[in-house]
Design an enzyme around this catalytic site. Structure first.
Site, PDB file in Angstrom:
ATOM      1  N   HIS A   8       0.946  -1.152   0.297  1.00  0.00           N
ATOM      2  CA  HIS A   8       0.255  -0.073   0.231  1.00  0.00           C
ATOM      3  C   HIS A   8       0.756   1.059  -0.046  1.00  0.00           C
ATOM      4  O   HIS A   8       1.809   0.957   0.523  1.00  0.00           O
ATOM      5  CB  HIS A   8      -0.928   0.222   0.709  1.00  0.00           C
ATOM      6  CG  HIS A   8      -2.179  -0.775   1.502  1.00  0.00           C
ATOM      7  ND1 HIS A   8      -3.047  -1.562   0.595  1.00  0.00           N
ATOM      8  CD2 HIS A   8      -1.753  -2.227   2.568  1.00  0.00           C
ATOM      9  CE1 HIS A   8      -3.482  -2.636   0.625  1.00  0.00           C
ATOM     10  NE2 HIS A   8      -2.862  -3.330   1.911  1.00  0.00           N
ATOM     11  N   ALA A  62      18.627 -14.659   6.426  1.00  0.00           N
ATOM     12  CA  ALA A  62      17.384 -15.757   7.495  1.00  0.00           C
ATOM     13  C   ALA A  62      16.686 -14.474   7.933  1.00  0.00           C
ATOM     14  O   ALA A  62      17.034 -13.619   8.278  1.00  0.00           O
ATOM     15  CB  ALA A  62      17.508 -16.527   8.005  1.00  0.00           C
ATOM     16  N   ALA A 107      20.849 -11.047   8.804  1.00  0.00           N
ATOM     17  CA  ALA A 107      19.762 -12.461   9.198  1.00  0.00           C
ATOM     18  C   ALA A 107      19.513 -10.966  10.458  1.00  0.00           C
ATOM     19  O   ALA A 107      19.826 -10.384  10.720  1.00  0.00           O
ATOM     20  CB  ALA A 107      20.383 -13.619   9.839  1.00  0.00           C
ATOM     21  N   LYS A 131      29.560  -2.947   6.000  1.00  0.00           N
ATOM     22  CA  LYS A 131      31.175  -3.926   5.416  1.00  0.00           C
ATOM     23  C   LYS A 131      31.209  -3.500   4.197  1.00  0.00           C
ATOM     24  O   LYS A 131      29.876  -3.828   3.519  1.00  0.00           O
ATOM     25  CB  LYS A 131      31.098  -5.050   6.169  1.00  0.00           C
ATOM     26  CG  LYS A 131      32.468  -5.071   7.145  1.00  0.00           C
ATOM     27  CD  LYS A 131      32.203  -7.425   7.720  1.00  0.00           C
ATOM     28  CE  LYS A 131      32.792  -6.923   8.857  1.00  0.00           C
ATOM     29  NZ  LYS A 131      32.763  -8.651   9.570  1.00  0.00           N
TER      30      LYS A 131
HETATM   31  C1  LIG Z   1      25.632  -9.915   8.050  1.00  0.00           C
HETATM   32  C2  LIG Z   1      26.766 -10.911   8.519  1.00  0.00           C
HETATM   33  C3  LIG Z   1      27.294 -11.802   7.044  1.00  0.00           C
HETATM   34  C4  LIG Z   1      28.098 -10.559   8.616  1.00  0.00           C
HETATM   35  O1  LIG Z   1      28.560 -11.086   9.415  1.00  0.00           O
HETATM   36  P1  LIG Z   1      30.277 -10.733   9.301  1.00  0.00           P
HETATM   37  O2  LIG Z   1      31.223 -10.109   8.499  1.00  0.00           O
HETATM   38  O3  LIG Z   1      31.493 -12.085  10.103  1.00  0.00           O
HETATM   39  O4  LIG Z   1      29.716  -9.543  10.632  1.00  0.00           O
HETATM   40  P2  LIG Z   1      30.887  -9.431  12.216  1.00  0.00           P
HETATM   41  O5  LIG Z   1      30.038 -10.833  13.400  1.00  0.00           O
HETATM   42  O6  LIG Z   1      32.182  -9.364  11.847  1.00  0.00           O
HETATM   43  O7  LIG Z   1      29.516  -8.156  12.598  1.00  0.00           O
HETATM   44  C5  LIG Z   1      30.192  -7.143  12.608  1.00  0.00           C
HETATM   45  C6  LIG Z   1      28.765  -6.358  13.327  1.00  0.00           C
HETATM   46  O8  LIG Z   1      27.951  -6.194  12.973  1.00  0.00           O
HETATM   47  C7  LIG Z   1      26.315  -6.687  13.665  1.00  0.00           C
HETATM   48  N1  LIG Z   1      26.006  -7.521  13.498  1.00  0.00           N
HETATM   49  C8  LIG Z   1      26.058  -8.992  12.511  1.00  0.00           C
HETATM   50  N2  LIG Z   1      25.525  -9.364  11.523  1.00  0.00           N
HETATM   51  C9  LIG Z   1      23.910  -8.397  12.551  1.00  0.00           C
HETATM   52  C10 LIG Z   1      22.709  -9.074  11.414  1.00  0.00           C
HETATM   53  N3  LIG Z   1      22.587  -9.561  11.017  1.00  0.00           N
HETATM   54  N4  LIG Z   1      21.839  -7.777  12.296  1.00  0.00           N
HETATM   55  C11 LIG Z   1      22.949  -6.908  13.421  1.00  0.00           C
HETATM   56  N5  LIG Z   1      23.962  -6.527  13.445  1.00  0.00           N
HETATM   57  C12 LIG Z   1      24.852  -7.472  12.693  1.00  0.00           C
HETATM   58  C13 LIG Z   1      27.917  -7.300  14.437  1.00  0.00           C
HETATM   59  O9  LIG Z   1      27.241  -7.664  16.200  1.00  0.00           O
HETATM   60  C14 LIG Z   1      28.862  -6.301  14.804  1.00  0.00           C
HETATM   61  O10 LIG Z   1      28.868  -5.302  15.690  1.00  0.00           O
HETATM   62  P3  LIG Z   1      29.512  -4.178  16.314  1.00  0.00           P
HETATM   63  O11 LIG Z   1      30.693  -4.281  15.488  1.00  0.00           O
HETATM   64  O12 LIG Z   1      29.742  -3.727  16.589  1.00  0.00           O
HETATM   65  O13 LIG Z   1      30.606  -5.193  17.210  1.00  0.00           O
HETATM   66  C15 LIG Z   1      26.209 -12.033   9.412  1.00  0.00           C
HETATM   67  O14 LIG Z   1      26.413 -11.790  10.616  1.00  0.00           O
HETATM   68  C16 LIG Z   1      25.131 -12.897   8.951  1.00  0.00           C
HETATM   69  O15 LIG Z   1      23.371 -11.871   9.544  1.00  0.00           O
HETATM   70  N6  LIG Z   1      24.293 -13.846   8.459  1.00  0.00           N
HETATM   71  C17 LIG Z   1      23.111 -14.203   7.936  1.00  0.00           C
HETATM   72  C18 LIG Z   1      22.991 -16.255   8.346  1.00  0.00           C
HETATM   73  C19 LIG Z   1      21.856 -15.911   7.625  1.00  0.00           C
HETATM   74  O16 LIG Z   1      21.374 -15.881   7.610  1.00  0.00           O
HETATM   75  N7  LIG Z   1      22.196 -17.990   6.993  1.00  0.00           N
HETATM   76  C20 LIG Z   1      21.156 -18.362   6.844  1.00  0.00           C
HETATM   77  C21 LIG Z   1      21.619 -19.085   5.949  1.00  0.00           C
HETATM   78  S1  LIG Z   1      21.638 -18.879   3.394  1.00  0.00           S
END
Ligand SMILES: CC(C)(COP(=O)(O)OP(=O)(O)OC[C@H]1O[C@@H](n2cnc3c(N)ncnc32)[C@H](O)[C@@H]1OP(=O)(O)O)[C@@H](O)C(=O)NCCC(=O)NCCS
Length: 158
Positions: A82, A111, A129, A152
């Protein structure tokens, strides 16, 4: 005749999209979303419980998923929505408006994230996620949170 075809396609869209939500096998949801008419590229995978919120019989050209895309479980891709303008003018949400979602090559959608209408996820873009994506994601960029913000950049090593 056109009305009948539209009705048949509407019923097909409802059946296929419901089938796509079932947890039968790894490739199952991707197969049924393709049957709904969505363009899903080579080696792309749509996981279990993903919802494409659209009128499948009318909007199937409005979602483009390129090659090598990975879409995690329970992602919601919103195509039909909407508008606030409807409320401003009519005092209520009248009907629905189609949008478009483009997910470029190599992107990874985490996810449970939600992608709003008229969003492009750039090449090799990553959505964390649980994010709510309200703006385009640039290529080789990781976004996370609600609303999703850049956390990042991804640097190719080779
Ligand atoms: C987004 C993602 C890829 C980042 O991974 P990464 O590069 O290793 O990132 P980091 O763990 O170094 O985190 C960096 C910062 O982002 C934050 N962050 C990471 N993932 C986040 C998320 N999903 N939501 C909010 N904040 C997130 C961390 O807390 C960290 O914050 P800080 O610097 O204040 O401590 C990962 O966290 C993610 O969400 N992966 C998805 C997994 C998934 O859904 N898989 C399903 C199967 S396909």
């Amino acid at each position: 005749m056109m009305q009948i075809n539209l009705m048949i396609n509407k019923i097909k869209g409802k059946i296929y999209s419901n089938l796509a939500m079932l947890n039968i096998s790894y490739r199952w949801p991707t197969y049924w979303w393709r049957r709904c008419g969505y363009s899903i590229g080579k080696n792309s995978v749509i996981s279990q419980g993903v919802l494409i919120w659209a009128w499948h019989h009318l909007d199937s050209k409005n979602v483009i998923i390129e090659d090598d895309v990975s879409i995690g479980p329970r992602v919601i891709i919103i195509v039909r929505s909407h508008s606030i303008e409807q409320i401003e003018i009519e005092g209520k949400t009248m009907g629905s408006i189609p949008g478009k979602v483009i997910i470029k090559r190599g992107a990874w959608i985490g996810a449970g994230s939600i992608i709003l209408p008229n969003i492009t996820i750039g090449e090799c873009g990553v959505v964390g996620a649980g994010a709510v994506v309200t703006k385009d994601v640039l290529p080789y960029t990781i976004v996370a949170g609600v609303p999703a913000k850049e956390i990042k950049k991804i640097v190719r090593k080779i």
